[in-house]
Write a protein that holds these residues in place. Structure first.
Motif, PDB file in Angstrom:
ATOM      1  N   PRO A 128       0.844  -1.195   0.000  1.00 43.57           N
ATOM      2  CA  PRO A 128       0.000   0.000   0.000  1.00 43.57           C
ATOM      3  C   PRO A 128       0.883   1.249   0.000  1.00 43.57           C
ATOM      4  O   PRO A 128       1.928   1.283   0.643  1.00 43.57           O
ATOM      5  CB  PRO A 128      -0.773  -0.116   1.316  1.00 43.57           C
ATOM      6  CG  PRO A 128      -0.864  -1.594   1.543  1.00 43.57           C
ATOM      7  CD  PRO A 128       0.449  -2.141   1.056  1.00 43.57           C
ATOM      8  N   GLY A 129       0.476   2.235  -0.749  1.00 42.72           N
ATOM      9  CA  GLY A 129       1.231   3.491  -0.797  1.00 42.72           C
ATOM     10  C   GLY A 129       2.349   3.495  -1.814  1.00 42.72           C
ATOM     11  O   GLY A 129       2.976   4.525  -2.030  1.00 42.72           O
ATOM     12  N   ILE A 130       2.615   2.362  -2.435  1.00 40.40           N
ATOM     13  CA  ILE A 130       3.714   2.273  -3.393  1.00 40.40           C
ATOM     14  C   ILE A 130       3.132   2.186  -4.801  1.00 40.40           C
ATOM     15  O   ILE A 130       2.298   1.322  -5.073  1.00 40.40           O
ATOM     16  CB  ILE A 130       4.608   1.048  -3.091  1.00 40.40           C
ATOM     17  CG1 ILE A 130       5.094   1.076  -1.643  1.00 40.40           C
ATOM     18  CG2 ILE A 130       5.778   0.966  -4.084  1.00 40.40           C
ATOM     19  CD1 ILE A 130       5.847   2.314  -1.216  1.00 40.40           C
ATOM     20  N   GLN A 131       3.610   3.059  -5.681  1.00 45.55           N
ATOM     21  CA  GLN A 131       3.051   3.112  -7.041  1.00 45.55           C
ATOM     22  C   GLN A 131       4.120   2.836  -8.091  1.00 45.55           C
ATOM     23  O   GLN A 131       4.647   3.761  -8.714  1.00 45.55           O
ATOM     24  CB  GLN A 131       2.406   4.480  -7.281  1.00 45.55           C
ATOM     25  CG  GLN A 131       1.291   4.785  -6.284  1.00 45.55           C
ATOM     26  CD  GLN A 131       0.519   6.038  -6.659  1.00 45.55           C
ATOM     27  OE1 GLN A 131       0.258   6.304  -7.823  1.00 45.55           O
ATOM     28  NE2 GLN A 131       0.145   6.810  -5.652  1.00 45.55           N
ATOM     29  N   PRO A 132       4.457   1.546  -8.299  1.00 42.51           N
ATOM     30  CA  PRO A 132       5.463   1.219  -9.303  1.00 42.51           C
ATOM     31  C   PRO A 132       4.889   1.283 -10.706  1.00 42.51           C
ATOM     32  O   PRO A 132       3.711   0.990 -10.909  1.00 42.51           O
ATOM     33  CB  PRO A 132       5.838  -0.228  -8.948  1.00 42.51           C
ATOM     34  CG  PRO A 132       4.642  -0.782  -8.261  1.00 42.51           C
ATOM     35  CD  PRO A 132       3.896   0.361  -7.643  1.00 42.51           C
ATOM     36  N   ILE A 133       5.745   1.666 -11.656  1.00 44.90           N
ATOM     37  CA  ILE A 133       5.327   1.641 -13.063  1.00 44.90           C
ATOM     38  C   ILE A 133       6.495   1.144 -13.906  1.00 44.90           C
ATOM     39  O   ILE A 133       7.649   1.190 -13.468  1.00 44.90           O
ATOM     40  CB  ILE A 133       4.902   3.037 -13.588  1.00 44.90           C
ATOM     41  CG1 ILE A 133       5.955   4.086 -13.196  1.00 44.90           C
ATOM     42  CG2 ILE A 133       3.537   3.429 -13.108  1.00 44.90           C
ATOM     43  CD1 ILE A 133       5.733   5.406 -13.889  1.00 44.90           C
ATOM     44  N   LEU A 134       6.173   0.669 -15.108  1.00 46.43           N
ATOM     45  CA  LEU A 134       7.210   0.258 -16.045  1.00 46.43           C
ATOM     46  C   LEU A 134       7.254   1.266 -17.182  1.00 46.43           C
ATOM     47  O   LEU A 134       6.216   1.722 -17.654  1.00 46.43           O
ATOM     48  CB  LEU A 134       6.914  -1.136 -16.612  1.00 46.43           C
ATOM     49  CG  LEU A 134       6.707  -2.269 -15.603  1.00 46.43           C
ATOM     50  CD1 LEU A 134       6.571  -3.608 -16.341  1.00 46.43           C
ATOM     51  CD2 LEU A 134       7.851  -2.335 -14.613  1.00 46.43           C
ATOM     52  N   VAL A 135       8.472   1.608 -17.600  1.00 49.74           N
ATOM     53  CA  VAL A 135       8.618   2.504 -18.753  1.00 49.74           C
ATOM     54  C   VAL A 135       9.616   1.895 -19.731  1.00 49.74           C
ATOM     55  O   VAL A 135      10.411   1.017 -19.348  1.00 49.74           O
ATOM     56  CB  VAL A 135       9.109   3.916 -18.345  1.00 49.74           C
ATOM     57  CG1 VAL A 135       8.125   4.600 -17.411  1.00 49.74           C
ATOM     58  CG2 VAL A 135      10.503   3.864 -17.715  1.00 49.74           C
ATOM     59  N   LYS A 144       6.276   6.287  -9.266  1.00 53.28           N
ATOM     60  CA  LYS A 144       5.814   7.599  -9.724  1.00 53.28           C
ATOM     61  C   LYS A 144       5.298   8.514  -8.623  1.00 53.28           C
ATOM     62  O   LYS A 144       4.949   9.652  -8.912  1.00 53.28           O
ATOM     63  CB  LYS A 144       4.761   7.428 -10.817  1.00 53.28           C
ATOM     64  CG  LYS A 144       3.447   6.862 -10.351  1.00 53.28           C
ATOM     65  CD  LYS A 144       2.414   6.984 -11.466  1.00 53.28           C
ATOM     66  CE  LYS A 144       1.074   6.515 -10.966  1.00 53.28           C
ATOM     67  NZ  LYS A 144       0.077   6.425 -11.995  1.00 53.28           N
ATOM     68  N   PHE A 145       5.261   8.016  -7.405  1.00 50.46           N
ATOM     69  CA  PHE A 145       4.751   8.856  -6.313  1.00 50.46           C
ATOM     70  C   PHE A 145       5.627   8.623  -5.077  1.00 50.46           C
ATOM     71  O   PHE A 145       6.084   7.504  -4.847  1.00 50.46           O
ATOM     72  CB  PHE A 145       3.284   8.488  -6.023  1.00 50.46           C
ATOM     73  CG  PHE A 145       2.575   9.508  -5.185  1.00 50.46           C
ATOM     74  CD1 PHE A 145       2.006  10.632  -5.779  1.00 50.46           C
ATOM     75  CD2 PHE A 145       2.507   9.368  -3.803  1.00 50.46           C
ATOM     76  CE1 PHE A 145       1.369  11.597  -4.999  1.00 50.46           C
ATOM     77  CE2 PHE A 145       1.871  10.325  -3.019  1.00 50.46           C
ATOM     78  CZ  PHE A 145       1.290  11.443  -3.620  1.00 50.46           C
ATOM     79  N   PRO A 146       5.867   9.665  -4.288  1.00 53.57           N
ATOM     80  CA  PRO A 146       6.742   9.476  -3.117  1.00 53.57           C
ATOM     81  C   PRO A 146       6.142   8.542  -2.065  1.00 53.57           C
ATOM     82  O   PRO A 146       4.920   8.412  -1.962  1.00 53.57           O
ATOM     83  CB  PRO A 146       6.889  10.886  -2.541  1.00 53.57           C
ATOM     84  CG  PRO A 146       5.848  11.712  -3.177  1.00 53.57           C
ATOM     85  CD  PRO A 146       5.425  11.054  -4.442  1.00 53.57           C
ATOM     86  N   TRP A 147       7.005   7.915  -1.305  1.00 50.99           N
ATOM     87  CA  TRP A 147       6.592   7.100  -0.167  1.00 50.99           C
ATOM     88  C   TRP A 147       7.443   7.548   1.026  1.00 50.99           C
ATOM     89  O   TRP A 147       8.516   8.128   0.848  1.00 50.99           O
ATOM     90  CB  TRP A 147       6.738   5.603  -0.488  1.00 50.99           C
ATOM     91  CG  TRP A 147       8.146   5.167  -0.743  1.00 50.99           C
ATOM     92  CD1 TRP A 147       8.980   4.521   0.106  1.00 50.99           C
ATOM     93  CD2 TRP A 147       8.907   5.357  -1.963  1.00 50.99           C
ATOM     94  NE1 TRP A 147      10.202   4.298  -0.487  1.00 50.99           N
ATOM     95  CE2 TRP A 147      10.180   4.809  -1.744  1.00 50.99           C
ATOM     96  CE3 TRP A 147       8.645   5.971  -3.195  1.00 50.99           C
ATOM     97  CZ2 TRP A 147      11.191   4.841  -2.723  1.00 50.99           C
ATOM     98  CZ3 TRP A 147       9.645   6.000  -4.158  1.00 50.99           C
ATOM     99  CH2 TRP A 147      10.898   5.434  -3.918  1.00 50.99           C
ATOM    100  N   PRO A 148       6.971   7.274   2.245  1.00 52.14           N
ATOM    101  CA  PRO A 148       7.593   7.935   3.403  1.00 52.14           C
ATOM    102  C   PRO A 148       9.071   7.622   3.637  1.00 52.14           C
ATOM    103  O   PRO A 148       9.802   8.469   4.127  1.00 52.14           O
ATOM    104  CB  PRO A 148       6.737   7.445   4.582  1.00 52.14           C
ATOM    105  CG  PRO A 148       5.424   7.097   3.975  1.00 52.14           C
ATOM    106  CD  PRO A 148       5.721   6.571   2.614  1.00 52.14           C
TER     107      PRO A 148
END
Ligand code: PRX
Length: 633
Positions: free
Chosen positions: A427-434, A453-457
């Protein structure tokens, strides 16, 4: 209490909420901790700079959350269970009360030695409980710890001490590892001769009690430093974004960089991930076999488990001493419930035969974890069948020094597991492939470069003393994304599989190494003109180190020469960076701009020289045939 997800339905719901409304999600998690002052703003971020702040305006001390907070209801519960190298020596238990007092005493000792908030303190210690105590004592008074793995050489240690201008070094006299007794203090003494002018004090913990050299103006025994110190120590008021620690790690270029983690977000994320990934329940005994010299030890031996009020085991020794059953003997002895190790250890023990694992009762294991490198199918199956007996789900956890905590992993008993797949984001982690141009690779059954693509704590905030390097390495490849350096595959059902590094970083026995770093060490040898280092598939280590060397004329590439190269590497970096294979070559394949074509060298090192691709654009295409012949492929 920190949220502990219990079902697939809940995971899906929580994950969606964490993406739709991340600030609210993390604020709820953060609220379960003890704050001296609540934060004003949950998150501000700009990946271009990069500038990421979590829980700004908040004041806290991570040790109040690891220790003081638990004294009400678990003062007598074991916090640290220390298992010595010698199987006949006694296990030492520190209750939460004991640990609180030891940390406070040592925190007071540090203050008495002039260590103030923000000062850097280097640790060069084996896996003794004092290492955890020392690290926590730094956090207590707001000093920044920089733990250096005790297998690094004096030169590597000196580089790290100088980079962070450490005011103090804390070490042991010796390190008991298997049948060896390694002189740790002696390495520190040697490092001190290499220009570590910032160091005022060296605190020495007596571990095995061998002879050591002594600098009376500089050296202090641990026992003298803590003598008559108070068992309470006022925790420093830390801002959420104050530095908690520096940990050096290797990259594609240059010297290792000091990854900086800060207090508030790291606290929230390590506790949250620990509780969920290991499904820790009160009374469980949790054991992570990593060394505190690496991030896994920081986040999942010390901080995560203690924040969650767990019993965390520390093991001083090695998996094969006195024999290859040691891990399993310890699991049986302490009725270990969660066990977390590296694929290299699994492969090495698997190769020794099943009788070592079959001898022991492992029925208390509920979750078994893997970290640090890709796990191959054979090792995954063996771990599952022989260790977990098919009952303890494997959590194949993907993360990095820079991520601070586990990012992609199955949740045991909640999400499914599939060999070699780290599977799903936390939860809170937004991995992506490019793709290489930064274009999003969508859909399933695809491969790409892994980004977030989004910060995590608990993410990296900077590289110590060189913010531009942090920007350049992690945030400049693709706009508005953190680039991990890993390649990744998404299967037909959306699970993620980490394939390995796509840069010039190799992973040897789960130890991360820059090929440039090893080359620089090899180039220190007087007979070496140039070298190129690549990784190649290795049955036990995952990757081995293959060094191509251009040597001065007349040099014989015999066993004596190879040994002298290994000696130089051991002196410059440490035994973990020793090349497994070496080949003296007349030249290296280079592009017209002078860049070494590692792709070709990697192929030859793997023993498969078919299909080398187009080599006609090389500056010196003829050298390829010569290298192939020398390598016998
Ligand atoms: O390539 C990935 C690999 O280890 C790298 C990070 O190394 P380090 O910072 O030393 O941290 C290791 C412990 C967290 C990653 O970029 N790696 C780590 N875990 C896995 C992995 N590769 C495949 N599967 C994993 N579970």
């Amino acid at each position: 209490m920190t949220l502990q997800i219990k079902s697939l339905k809940q995971y899906k719901k929580v994950y969606q909420e964490s993406v739709d409304n991340p600030e609210q999600f993390w604020a709820e998690q953060a609220a379960t901790f003890q704050w001296q002052k609540k934060w004003d703003k949950v998150l501000s971020w700009d990946f271009k700079k990069p500038d990421v702040k979590w829980f700004e305006g908040g004041k806290m001390n991570i040790t109040e959350n690891c220790l003081d907070r638990h004294l009400k209801d678990r003062a007598d519960q074991t916090a640290i269970l220390w298992e010595p190298n010698d199987p006949n020596a006694k296990t030492v238990k520190y209750s939460y009360q004991d640990l609180y007092e030891e940390v406070c005493r040592f925190g007071n000792a540090l203050r008495a030695k002039g260590i103030k908030k923000g000062d850097r303190v280097c640790f060069y210690m084996p896996m003794v409980a004092e290492l955890a105590i020392g690290v926590l004592a730094c956090a207590r008074i707001g000093a920044v710890h920089s733990v250096v793995f005790a297998g690094f050489s004096a030169t590597a240690l000196a580089d790290r001490i100088k980079d962070a201008s450490c005011k103090m070094v804390i070490c042991s006299d010796y390190n008991a590892r298997g049948a060896k007794n390694i002189p740790v203090k002696q390495v520190v003494d040697e490092a001190m001769l290499q220009g570590c002018t910032s160091v005022e004090t060296v605190i020495v913990h007596k571990n095995t009690g061998g002879k050591v050299n002594w600098e009376p103006a500089r050296d202090v025994w641990w026992s003298d430093a803590v003598y008559r110190r108070q068992k309470h120590c006022k925790p420093a008021a830390m801002s959420s974004e104050d530095m908690l620690f520096i940990l050096y790690t290797s990259g594609s270029t240059g010297k290792p960089k000091g990854v900086v983690h800060t207090c508030g977000g790291y606290m929230v994320y390590t506790c949250f991930s620990f509780k969920n990934v290991f499904q820790y329940e009160k009374g469980d005994v949790y054991w992570c076999t990593a060394d505190i010299g690496w991030i896994t030890g920081h986040s999942y031996i010390v901080y995560g488990p203690l924040l969650a009020g767990a019993t965390t085991m520390m093991f001083e020794g090695v998996p094969t001493y006195p024999d290859a059953g040691r891990f399993w003997q310890i699991c049986e002895k302490h009725k270990v419930n969660q066990f977390y190790t590296a694929p290299t250890a699994i492969r090495a023990l698997m190769a020794k035969g099943d009788e070592y694992v079959e001898k022991y009762d492992l029925s208390d294991l509920k979750v078994i974890g893997s970290v640090g490198e890709p796990i191959n199918v054979e090792a995954w199956n063996w771990y599952n069948e022989k260790v977990g007996k098919g009952n303890a789900p494997i959590v194949d956890t993907w993360w990095q020094t820079e991520t601070g905590g586990i990012m992609i992993t199955p949740l045991p008993g909640i999400t499914d597991t599939k060999p070699c797949y780290a599977s799903y984001p936390m939860p809170g982690i937004q991995p992506i492939l490019v793709d290489s141009q930064g274009v999003l690779v969508e859909g399933n059954d695809v491969e790409g470069l892994l980004c977030v693509k989004f910060p995590w704590p608990s993410m990296i905030r900077t590289t110590y003393g060189d913010h531009e390097r942090c920007r350049q390495v992690y945030f400049s490849s693709f706009e508005n994304m953190y680039f991990t350096g890993d390649g990744c595959r998404r299967d037909s059902e959306g699970r993620l599989r980490i394939i390995g590094r796509v840069d010039d970083v190799i992973n040897v026995s789960g130890h991360r190494m820059g090929t440039a770093e090893v080359e620089n060490a090899i180039n220190e040898h007087p007979a070496v003109i140039e070298s190129a280092v690549v990784g190649y598939p290795h049955d036990i280590k995952g990757q081995g180190i293959f060094a191509y060397i251009i040597a001065q004329e007349g040099t014989v590439g015999d066993a004596g020469f190879e040994k002298s190269i290994r000696d130089v590497v051991v002196k410059e970096i440490g035994p973990i960076a020793k090349p497994d294979k070496m080949l003296v070559v007349p030249g290296l394949p280079k592009t017209r701009s002078g860049k070494i074509m590692r792709r070709i060298l990697r192929k030859i090192a793997s023993g498969d020289a078919s299909n080398l691709g187009d080599i006609s654009t090389l500056l010196n295409p003829d050298v390829v045939a010569v290298i192939k012949e020398a390598a016998g492929v």
